[in-house]
Design a protein around this motif. Structure first.
Motif, mmCIF file in Angstrom:
data_model
loop_
_atom_site.group_PDB
_atom_site.id
_atom_site.type_symbol
_atom_site.label_atom_id
_atom_site.label_comp_id
_atom_site.label_asym_id
_atom_site.label_seq_id
_atom_site.Cartn_x
_atom_site.Cartn_y
_atom_site.Cartn_z
ATOM 1 N N LEU A 1 0.859 -1.177 0.000
ATOM 2 C CA LEU A 1 0.000 0.000 0.000
ATOM 3 C C LEU A 1 0.897 1.230 0.000
ATOM 4 N N PHE A 2 0.676 2.131 -0.953
ATOM 5 C CA PHE A 2 1.545 3.292 -1.143
ATOM 6 C C PHE A 2 0.909 4.555 -0.587
ATOM 7 N N SER A 3 1.782 5.500 -0.211
ATOM 8 C CA SER A 3 1.306 6.787 0.299
ATOM 9 C C SER A 3 1.252 7.822 -0.827
ATOM 10 N N ASN A 4 0.637 8.950 -0.518
ATOM 11 C CA ASN A 4 0.383 10.003 -1.498
ATOM 12 C C ASN A 4 1.647 10.796 -1.841
ATOM 13 N N PHE A 5 1.535 11.614 -2.879
ATOM 14 C CA PHE A 5 2.628 12.516 -3.258
ATOM 15 C C PHE A 5 2.755 13.613 -2.193
ATOM 16 N N PRO A 6 3.943 14.104 -1.912
ATOM 17 C CA PRO A 6 5.231 13.795 -2.535
ATOM 18 C C PRO A 6 5.988 12.657 -1.836
ATOM 19 N N TYR A 7 5.342 12.008 -0.881
ATOM 20 C CA TYR A 7 6.028 10.983 -0.079
ATOM 21 C C TYR A 7 6.197 9.683 -0.856
ATOM 22 N N MET A 8 5.188 9.280 -1.547
ATOM 23 C CA MET A 8 5.030 8.044 -2.304
ATOM 24 C C MET A 8 6.065 6.962 -2.018
ATOM 25 N N ARG A 9 5.719 6.139 -1.061
ATOM 26 C CA ARG A 9 6.534 4.996 -0.659
ATOM 27 C C ARG A 9 5.600 3.921 -0.117
ATOM 28 N N PRO A 10 6.034 2.675 -0.064
ATOM 29 C CA PRO A 10 5.194 1.643 0.552
ATOM 30 C C PRO A 10 5.106 1.876 2.065
ATOM 31 N N ILE A 11 3.894 1.973 2.576
ATOM 32 C CA ILE A 11 3.714 2.175 4.018
ATOM 33 C C ILE A 11 3.216 0.916 4.713
ATOM 34 N N ALA A 12 2.740 -0.055 3.944
ATOM 35 C CA ALA A 12 2.266 -1.316 4.514
ATOM 36 C C ALA A 12 2.376 -2.409 3.459
ATOM 37 N N THR A 13 2.631 -3.622 3.912
ATOM 38 C CA THR A 13 2.729 -4.775 3.021
ATOM 39 C C THR A 13 1.760 -5.852 3.503
ATOM 40 N N ILE A 14 0.903 -6.331 2.624
ATOM 41 C CA ILE A 14 -0.067 -7.356 2.996
ATOM 42 C C ILE A 14 0.651 -8.701 3.100
ATOM 43 N N THR A 15 0.606 -9.281 4.283
ATOM 44 C CA THR A 15 1.361 -10.505 4.573
ATOM 45 C C THR A 15 0.496 -11.747 4.717
ATOM 46 N N HIS A 16 -0.812 -11.574 4.898
ATOM 47 C CA HIS A 16 -1.695 -12.738 5.010
ATOM 48 C C HIS A 16 -3.114 -12.319 4.649
ATOM 49 N N ASP A 17 -3.814 -13.208 3.971
ATOM 50 C CA ASP A 17 -5.189 -12.949 3.539
ATOM 51 C C ASP A 17 -5.922 -14.274 3.458
#
Length: 288
Positions: free
Chosen positions: A113-129
């Motif tokens: 899951l990515f954050s908005n501009f100008p930060y744009m980086r992955p802020i969370a990774t889905i590890t189980h579903d």
């Protein structure tokens, strides 16, 4: 219904339609998460906090970087509308549009899951579903969408000829964020953003291209889990549509609480580092 076309198709209409599509953002150059490294630290993690979100309401919680966050179906099928913020700067928040462009209309195992501009980086990774078995059904529906915006009182007002319903997810998120941050409602509302629709089953109709929802396949015990890449503030609404099998913004739909669990692993994933802000220089082509 949309009106019928009024423009006569050109002679080469069929040829134009037959052109093969091109994926906008090929993922072969996107730095992907090492899912095996995340999963290797899940087995002995410690539950450190539990938050219960009441039906038709929202709640907030904090997830330190390096912790796992699990969103759980507890009592009955229920959809949740999720906002995520940088805990220390809520101007940085989840960007559903770019997350959708990079991952697809629905997210799941291994997606970031990515954050908005100008930060744009992955802020969370889905590890189980636990719903990863669902895939796409015969209607084109799937779960955990990043295409819907959230049910809101403004659209409800338009569609109900002036109705004033206050338990739409947008209002729920606004109240919860205001209470957490101390911001006035009007200022907190400015930070509420397009959501990850946790457990919601959605798609687009193939004949008219309309956004649809259908009964979520989620059942008690199912969960979606992510790893916090930065310190996060979570805010989620237990949607007044329940499992979204009939309507949004309803006092008649069967609704259930949702549970959020925060887990601390005994060690961090091998080689993991919290991602820095996006490296673009922000000059936008203008020379200093």
């Amino acid at each position: 219904m949309k009106p019928d076309p009024i423009t006569q198709p050109p002679s080469d209409a069929s040829a134009r339609k037959a052109i093969q599509p091109v994926v906008c953002y090929p993922r072969d150059t996107l730095p992907l998460a090492d899912l095996a490294a995340y999963r290797a630290v899940r087995d002995d993690m410690e539950l450190v906090e539990t938050v219960v979100i009441p039906p038709r309401e929202a709640a907030t919680w904090e997830v330190p970087a390096g912790h796992f966050c699990r969103m759980l179906c507890s009592e009955g099928p229920q959809v949740g509308d999720l906002n995520l913020f940088n805990l220390h700067d809520i101007e940085e928040r989840f960007f559903s549009g770019k997350t959708r462009a990079l991952n697809g209309t629905h997210v799941g195992l291994g997606d970031q899951l990515f954050s908005n501009f100008p930060y744009m980086r992955p802020i969370a990774t889905i590890t189980h579903d636990t719903l990863d078995w669902y895939g796409f059904d015969e209607f084109g529906g799937s779960v955990h969408d990043v295409i819907g915006t959230r049910c809101d009182p403004y659209t409800n007002n338009l569609l109900s000829n002036g109705g004033q319903y206050h338990h739409c997810c947008h209002s729920n998120l606004t109240r919860a964020l205001s209470q957490k941050t101390g911001l006035p409602l009007a200022e907190a509302e400015r930070h509420v953003h397009d959501v990850l629709n946790v457990f919601m089953c959605t798609g687009f109709t193939r004949d008219t291209g309309q956004y649809f929802m259908k009964a979520s396949p989620v059942r008690p015990g199912d969960y979606l889990e992510f790893f916090a890449e930065i310190d996060l503030l979570g805010c989620m609404s237990a949607c007044p549509g329940g499992d979204c099998s009939a309507q949004h913004s309803s006092d008649t739909a069967a609704c259930y609480p949702m549970v959020v669990e925060i887990y601390k692993p005994k060690r961090l994933p091998e080689g993991w580092q919290s991602p820095p802000r996006n490296g673009y220089d922000r000059s936008h082509g203008v020379q200093a």
